[in-house]
Design a protein around this motif. Structure first.
Motif, PDB file in Angstrom:
ATOM      1  N   ARG A  32       0.843  -1.209   0.000  1.00  0.00           N
ATOM      2  CA  ARG A  32       0.000   0.000   0.000  1.00  0.00           C
ATOM      3  C   ARG A  32       0.875   1.255   0.000  1.00  0.00           C
ATOM      4  O   ARG A  32       1.972   1.261   0.564  1.00  0.00           O
ATOM      5  CB  ARG A  32      -0.882   0.060   1.247  1.00  0.00           C
ATOM      6  N   SER A  33       0.314   2.315  -0.576  1.00  0.00           N
ATOM      7  CA  SER A  33       0.970   3.622  -0.498  1.00  0.00           C
ATOM      8  C   SER A  33       0.506   4.329   0.771  1.00  0.00           C
ATOM      9  O   SER A  33      -0.461   3.917   1.426  1.00  0.00           O
ATOM     10  CB  SER A  33       0.617   4.470  -1.719  1.00  0.00           C
ATOM     11  N   LYS A  34       1.188   5.399   1.088  1.00  0.00           N
ATOM     12  CA  LYS A  34       0.829   6.181   2.274  1.00  0.00           C
ATOM     13  C   LYS A  34      -0.598   6.701   2.176  1.00  0.00           C
ATOM     14  O   LYS A  34      -1.376   6.619   3.135  1.00  0.00           O
ATOM     15  CB  LYS A  34       1.830   7.350   2.389  1.00  0.00           C
ATOM     16  N   ARG A  35      -0.985   7.198   1.028  1.00  0.00           N
ATOM     17  CA  ARG A  35      -2.340   7.759   0.863  1.00  0.00           C
ATOM     18  C   ARG A  35      -3.405   6.659   0.974  1.00  0.00           C
ATOM     19  O   ARG A  35      -4.476   6.886   1.533  1.00  0.00           O
ATOM     20  CB  ARG A  35      -2.458   8.470  -0.482  1.00  0.00           C
ATOM     21  N   LEU A  55       5.680   5.236  10.035  1.00  0.00           N
ATOM     22  CA  LEU A  55       6.050   4.467   8.838  1.00  0.00           C
ATOM     23  C   LEU A  55       7.562   4.489   8.618  1.00  0.00           C
ATOM     24  O   LEU A  55       8.179   3.457   8.316  1.00  0.00           O
ATOM     25  CB  LEU A  55       5.335   5.015   7.603  1.00  0.00           C
ATOM     26  N   ARG A  56       8.165   5.661   8.776  1.00  0.00           N
ATOM     27  CA  ARG A  56       9.624   5.772   8.606  1.00  0.00           C
ATOM     28  C   ARG A  56      10.362   4.939   9.649  1.00  0.00           C
ATOM     29  O   ARG A  56      11.374   4.299   9.365  1.00  0.00           O
ATOM     30  CB  ARG A  56      10.069   7.232   8.667  1.00  0.00           C
ATOM     31  N   ALA A  57       9.840   4.957  10.880  1.00  0.00           N
ATOM     32  CA  ALA A  57      10.461   4.165  11.951  1.00  0.00           C
ATOM     33  C   ALA A  57      10.356   2.673  11.655  1.00  0.00           C
ATOM     34  O   ALA A  57      11.283   1.901  11.935  1.00  0.00           O
ATOM     35  CB  ALA A  57       9.797   4.483  13.291  1.00  0.00           C
ATOM     36  N   MET A  58       9.241   2.245  11.072  1.00  0.00           N
ATOM     37  CA  MET A  58       9.062   0.831  10.731  1.00  0.00           C
ATOM     38  C   MET A  58      10.006   0.416   9.598  1.00  0.00           C
ATOM     39  O   MET A  58      10.476  -0.722   9.560  1.00  0.00           O
ATOM     40  CB  MET A  58       7.602   0.562  10.355  1.00  0.00           C
ATOM     41  N   VAL A  59      10.293   1.349   8.674  1.00  0.00           N
ATOM     42  CA  VAL A  59      11.289   1.081   7.630  1.00  0.00           C
ATOM     43  C   VAL A  59      12.678   0.981   8.262  1.00  0.00           C
ATOM     44  O   VAL A  59      13.453   0.074   7.972  1.00  0.00           O
ATOM     45  CB  VAL A  59      11.258   2.178   6.540  1.00  0.00           C
ATOM     46  N   ARG A  60      12.956   1.912   9.177  1.00  0.00           N
ATOM     47  CA  ARG A  60      14.253   1.913   9.878  1.00  0.00           C
ATOM     48  C   ARG A  60      14.474   0.616  10.646  1.00  0.00           C
ATOM     49  O   ARG A  60      15.565   0.049  10.669  1.00  0.00           O
ATOM     50  CB  ARG A  60      14.305   3.108  10.832  1.00  0.00           C
ATOM     51  N   LYS A  68      10.754   3.589  -4.429  1.00  0.00           N
ATOM     52  CA  LYS A  68      10.827   5.010  -4.787  1.00  0.00           C
ATOM     53  C   LYS A  68       9.467   5.597  -5.153  1.00  0.00           C
ATOM     54  O   LYS A  68       9.298   6.807  -5.186  1.00  0.00           O
ATOM     55  CB  LYS A  68      11.816   5.231  -5.933  1.00  0.00           C
ATOM     56  N   SER A  69       8.488   4.736  -5.416  1.00  0.00           N
ATOM     57  CA  SER A  69       7.125   5.216  -5.699  1.00  0.00           C
ATOM     58  C   SER A  69       6.317   5.416  -4.429  1.00  0.00           C
ATOM     59  O   SER A  69       5.148   5.799  -4.483  1.00  0.00           O
ATOM     60  CB  SER A  69       6.402   4.215  -6.612  1.00  0.00           C
ATOM     61  N   GLY A  70       6.951   5.140  -3.272  1.00  0.00           N
ATOM     62  CA  GLY A  70       6.255   5.351  -2.004  1.00  0.00           C
ATOM     63  C   GLY A  70       5.325   4.221  -1.616  1.00  0.00           C
ATOM     64  O   GLY A  70       4.433   4.411  -0.787  1.00  0.00           O
ATOM     65  N   VAL A  71       5.544   3.030  -2.174  1.00  0.00           N
ATOM     66  CA  VAL A  71       4.701   1.871  -1.831  1.00  0.00           C
ATOM     67  C   VAL A  71       5.402   1.048  -0.758  1.00  0.00           C
ATOM     68  O   VAL A  71       6.572   0.680  -0.900  1.00  0.00           O
ATOM     69  CB  VAL A  71       4.431   0.998  -3.083  1.00  0.00           C
ATOM     70  N   TYR A  72       4.649   0.768   0.323  1.00  0.00           N
ATOM     71  CA  TYR A  72       5.190   0.001   1.448  1.00  0.00           C
ATOM     72  C   TYR A  72       4.823  -1.466   1.309  1.00  0.00           C
ATOM     73  O   TYR A  72       3.723  -1.815   0.891  1.00  0.00           O
ATOM     74  CB  TYR A  72       4.634   0.542   2.775  1.00  0.00           C
ATOM     75  N   ARG A  73       5.773  -2.333   1.696  1.00  0.00           N
ATOM     76  CA  ARG A  73       5.520  -3.775   1.731  1.00  0.00           C
ATOM     77  C   ARG A  73       6.278  -4.356   2.912  1.00  0.00           C
ATOM     78  O   ARG A  73       7.227  -3.729   3.406  1.00  0.00           O
ATOM     79  CB  ARG A  73       5.951  -4.439   0.422  1.00  0.00           C
ATOM     80  N   PRO A  74       5.916  -5.563   3.372  1.00  0.00           N
ATOM     81  CA  PRO A  74       6.645  -6.150   4.505  1.00  0.00           C
ATOM     82  C   PRO A  74       8.116  -6.349   4.161  1.00  0.00           C
ATOM     83  O   PRO A  74       8.452  -6.742   3.043  1.00  0.00           O
ATOM     84  CB  PRO A  74       5.945  -7.498   4.724  1.00  0.00           C
ATOM     85  N   PHE A  75       8.970  -6.063   5.118  1.00  0.00           N
ATOM     86  CA  PHE A  75      10.413  -6.232   4.912  1.00  0.00           C
ATOM     87  C   PHE A  75      10.736  -7.707   4.718  1.00  0.00           C
ATOM     88  O   PHE A  75      10.199  -8.569   5.403  1.00  0.00           O
ATOM     89  CB  PHE A  75      11.178  -5.689   6.121  1.00  0.00           C
ATOM     90  N   SER A 108      18.259   9.792  -5.990  1.00  0.00           N
ATOM     91  CA  SER A 108      18.890  10.788  -5.114  1.00  0.00           C
ATOM     92  C   SER A 108      18.329  10.691  -3.696  1.00  0.00           C
ATOM     93  O   SER A 108      19.032  10.968  -2.715  1.00  0.00           O
ATOM     94  CB  SER A 108      18.683  12.197  -5.679  1.00  0.00           C
ATOM     95  N   GLN A 109      17.050  10.276  -3.575  1.00  0.00           N
ATOM     96  CA  GLN A 109      16.448  10.089  -2.257  1.00  0.00           C
ATOM     97  C   GLN A 109      17.129   8.935  -1.514  1.00  0.00           C
ATOM     98  O   GLN A 109      17.445   9.038  -0.329  1.00  0.00           O
ATOM     99  CB  GLN A 109      14.937   9.811  -2.413  1.00  0.00           C
ATOM    100  N   GLN A 110      17.366   7.834  -2.224  1.00  0.00           N
ATOM    101  CA  GLN A 110      18.051   6.696  -1.616  1.00  0.00           C
ATOM    102  C   GLN A 110      19.492   7.062  -1.241  1.00  0.00           C
ATOM    103  O   GLN A 110      20.016   6.601  -0.225  1.00  0.00           O
ATOM    104  CB  GLN A 110      18.072   5.518  -2.603  1.00  0.00           C
ATOM    105  N   MET A 111      20.114   7.900  -2.057  1.00  0.00           N
ATOM    106  CA  MET A 111      21.507   8.277  -1.818  1.00  0.00           C
ATOM    107  C   MET A 111      21.675   9.124  -0.563  1.00  0.00           C
ATOM    108  O   MET A 111      22.797   9.290  -0.069  1.00  0.00           O
ATOM    109  CB  MET A 111      22.074   9.015  -3.037  1.00  0.00           C
ATOM    110  N   LYS A 112      20.568   9.648  -0.034  1.00  0.00           N
ATOM    111  CA  LYS A 112      20.641  10.406   1.216  1.00  0.00           C
ATOM    112  C   LYS A 112      20.996   9.513   2.399  1.00  0.00           C
ATOM    113  O   LYS A 112      21.349   9.999   3.473  1.00  0.00           O
ATOM    114  CB  LYS A 112      19.306  11.115   1.485  1.00  0.00           C
TER     115      LYS A 112
END
Length: 705
Positions: A32-35, A55-60, A68-75, A108-112
């Motif tokens: 799912r996407s954030k929206r 959401l960011r903490a769960m990715v961390r 990069k399209s902002g779609v989340y899936r289980p790690f 470039s977002q990933q490169m951050k």
């Protein structure tokens, strides 16, 4: 569906948001996407920011992954790949996979989240080879940059155009001042929300001080520059001259008029030459410093020279592969002193073909230390006073020159490409600052020595291949069909033809370069042909040397400054001592490492040279120069100034007299309305608009006046 952990969340937060478990239950059904999650979980506007943080903490914490399209899936760790980050100065990057194959792409977002050189684990997202970072396995330990103390928090701007992150400094050391160049020990990696953190471990010096740019490059490119105490102790225990016991089982060639020919500033002399005519052509001796006698396999000296891979040459400084006691003393073929050497004795026919060769250990003595300039003067002027000064070796010099002319015939017959391009040389004043940038071209003395070394290197490869030894070839593969096709199109457009189809031979390229001689665009044609070539590498697999048109080629002639040569010497000795060993997988690893150290040295040298050129041009902003277009891209023109051999960029936005379209086949920008063309090799007058030392960039604007 209600959140089963709502009560727990309500105890923690005044305005509770969905629990991690509840979020996962939706994403496990379907990515799912954030929206989409906002809608599914019916979040109020005031909850959305806190939810995004979760959401960011769960990715961390590796509960979720996000593409990069902002779609989340289980790690998931399944199907993950490991590799090394290759950053582009424009912000995006690539992953060079450990298993090989095509590089993956990072936005470039990933490169951050990473630095250039980090080891990472990634997930492939699609067939376009986009990837997302799953884990940083190993990050850079130190970085170099400029310290800024003018804000609330100290920070360092990294002195590497490929790294866009600033480093927040949590700990300074005594003596830290604003605008110093410093080494930062990394404490934490960057995140989407925060800068990386580090502490100052050492101060290199004040910005613009003499030598700081070289020290910065050494740190930046992670070049080993300090020998360990153990290695220095080993070198200190070596004799300072050839001792009697070391002469045993060696051929004495001290009476032969061997000479060294090197640059004016050279301090380590690892090759000496001698030639004489024979009934069937020529006899040539190339005597090379016997470094392998003193640097034993498995010693600390050996380990450190392998790690360095090669000496690194900067415009006015050298980082040697071996300690000075060896490189400038014991193993340097200084005049009038005995030295241990490995000799390649060759017999060459009147057409420059190698008839026979042999290798042996010897004791030698250089009868004269000569420079390229001196030898060239003696070749051009038979009445030069230098001929009297060096009368004891003039016969050898004349014989070497006769042999050189013979070897040139062989070179032309093989179809070797002639890339004698004008190079720049930086001249310094007594304070270490640039005084001038001048043209530096090769003369017949340079070419004479080069041809002698090429013959010895070829003989070494043939000898070791014949004896099935374990060593590294110097390999230069054929260019790719794609690059060949582009070059053929460019040459056709300017009235030249590259024959040979999609797999031309070296002689086909040589023919083009010969046809280009004397043309106004000769240097540009050489540039285009050069860019068609692949990079030479070290490998235990014999792929031949395309550029030199040799079937067998290795590096034998510079063991003081190149580790592959030292490996070749050891292999030759194994054959001579009948202790040969079968090829091992070890050489594959050695070849990869030593190819890397060579690229590292080239990058560091080029980096410093570009910085020095920028420094030289800083006070020339606003001045006009004539130049030649040395490169064409969709974003503008690269121009090399004719007077000072400095390159800069004319941005396409500053070509205001038309709207220009990039033509990659013809290497040109063409105006849509007026038809004005800016083509590779064209002369152009420009004004220096700006100089950026940090980015090592010089910007020009066209001078239409």
């Amino acid at each position: 569906m209600s959140d089963p952990h709502y009560d727990r969340e309500a105890e923690k937060y005044e305005s509770p948001i969905p629990s991690r478990e509840h979020i996962l239950s939706f994403i496990q059904e379907k990515p799912r996407s954030k929206r989409q999650l906002f809608d599914l979980l019916a979040l109020a506007d005031e909850q959305k920011k806190a939810f995004e943080r979760r959401l960011r903490a769960m990715v961390r914490d590796k509960q979720l992954s996000c593409n990069k399209s902002g779609v989340y899936r289980p790690f998931s760790n399944r199907g993950l790949l490991t590799g090394t980050v290759i950053a582009n100065p424009k912000g995006f990057g690539f992953v060079a996979l450990d298993k090989g194959g095509k590089d993956l792409r990072l936005t470039s977002q990933q490169m951050k989240l990473v630095f250039h050189g980090d080891k990472i684990r990634v997930r492939l997202l699609n067939k376009k080879l986009d990837a997302e970072i799953v884990e940083v396995l190993e990050t850079v330990k130190t970085l170099v940059g400029r310290l800024h103390l003018d804000g609330k928090k100290p920070y360092v701007v990294v002195d590497d155009r490929r790294i866009k992150h600033n480093i927040e400094i949590t700990e300074l050391i005594d003596g830290c001042l604003d605008n110093q160049v410093v080494v930062v020990e990394m404490l934490s990696s960057p995140t989407i929300d925060s800068d990386a953190k580090g502490k100052i471990s050492s101060i290199i010096g004040n910005y613009l001080d003499e030598g700081v740019e070289v020290d910065s490059a050494i740190y930046r490119h992670q070049i080993p520059a300090v020998f360990s105490e153990k290695a220095l102790k080993e070198s200190a225990q070596l004799p300072t001259k050839v001792i009697p016991k070391d002469k045993k089982n060696r051929i004495d060639i001290t009476k032969l008029e061997l000479i060294t020919i090197d640059g004016e500033d050279s301090r380590d002399f690892d090759d000496a030459v001698y030639a004489e005519p024979t009934k069937n052509g020529w006899k040539l001796l190339v005597a090379i410093a016997d470094v392998s006698h003193y640097v034993k396999e498995g010693s600390e000296l050996d380990s450190e020279s392998h790690e360095r891979g090669n000496s690194v040459y900067f415009p006015h400084r050298v980082v040697p592969m071996l300690p000075e006691a060896i490189s400038n003393g014991l193993c340097s073929l200084n005049p009038k002193v005995e030295r241990l050497s490995m000799v390649c004795e060759m017999y060459i026919d009147p057409l420059g073909e190698l008839l026979d060769y042999k290798f042996y250990s010897a004791v030698m003595l250089s009868h004269a230390r000569l420079t390229y300039t001196q030898v060239n003067e003696m070749l051009e002027d038979k009445k030069s006073p230098l001929r009297m000064t060096f009368s004891n070796v003039t016969d050898n010099i004349d014989f070497l020159y006769g042999l050189y002319k013979t070897l040139r015939i062989s070179r032309q017959k093989r179809g070797v490409m002639d890339f004698d391009r004008i190079e720049s040389q930086i001249l310094f004043d007594n304070k270490g600052k640039i005084k001038d940038i001048v043209a530096s071209s090769r003369n017949d003395a340079h070419r004479l020595i080069e041809e002698c070394m090429l013959m010895a290197n070829q003989a070494a490869a043939k000898f070791l291949q014949k004896n099935n030894e374990d060593f590294l070839y110097r390999s230069h593969p054929k260019p790719t069909a794609e690059k060949v096709e582009l070059t053929q199109k460019f040459l056709t457009a300017i009235g030249l033809t590259l024959e040979g189809g999609i797999e031309p031979e070296s002689r086909n390229f040589a023919k083009v370069l010969k046809q280009a001689k004397g043309r106004d665009d000769e240097n540009i044609i050489k540039t285009v042909v050069l860019r068609t070539m692949k990079q030479a590498t070290y490998t235990p697999v014999n792929e031949g040397h395309f550029g030199l048109a040799f079937e067998d080629y290795a590096h034998f002639t510079s063991p003081i400054r190149r580790y592959p040569d030292l490996l070749v010497h050891r292999a030759i000795k194994r054959v001579l001592n009948t202790t040969s060993r079968e090829p091992s997988g070890k050489m594959i690893e050695f070849g990869t490492h030593l190819s890397m150290t060579e690229r590292r040295a080239d990058d560091a040298s080029r980096d410093v040279e570009q910085w020095l050129k920028c420094e030289y041009m800083r006070d020339k902003v606003g001045e006009n120069f004539h130049g030649v277009i040395s490169g064409v891209a969709g974003f503008g023109l690269f121009v090399e100034l004719s007077e000072v051999y400095v390159e800069g960029l004319v941005s396409i936005r500053d070509l205001k007299d038309d709207y220009f379209i990039f033509d990659d086949v013809h290497h040109q920008l063409k105006g849509q309305r007026g038809g004005k063309i800016y083509r590779l090799g064209d002369m152009i007058k420009v004004k220096v608009a700006s100089v950026n030392l940090d980015d090592r960039k010089i910007d020009f604007i066209p001078d239409f006046g």
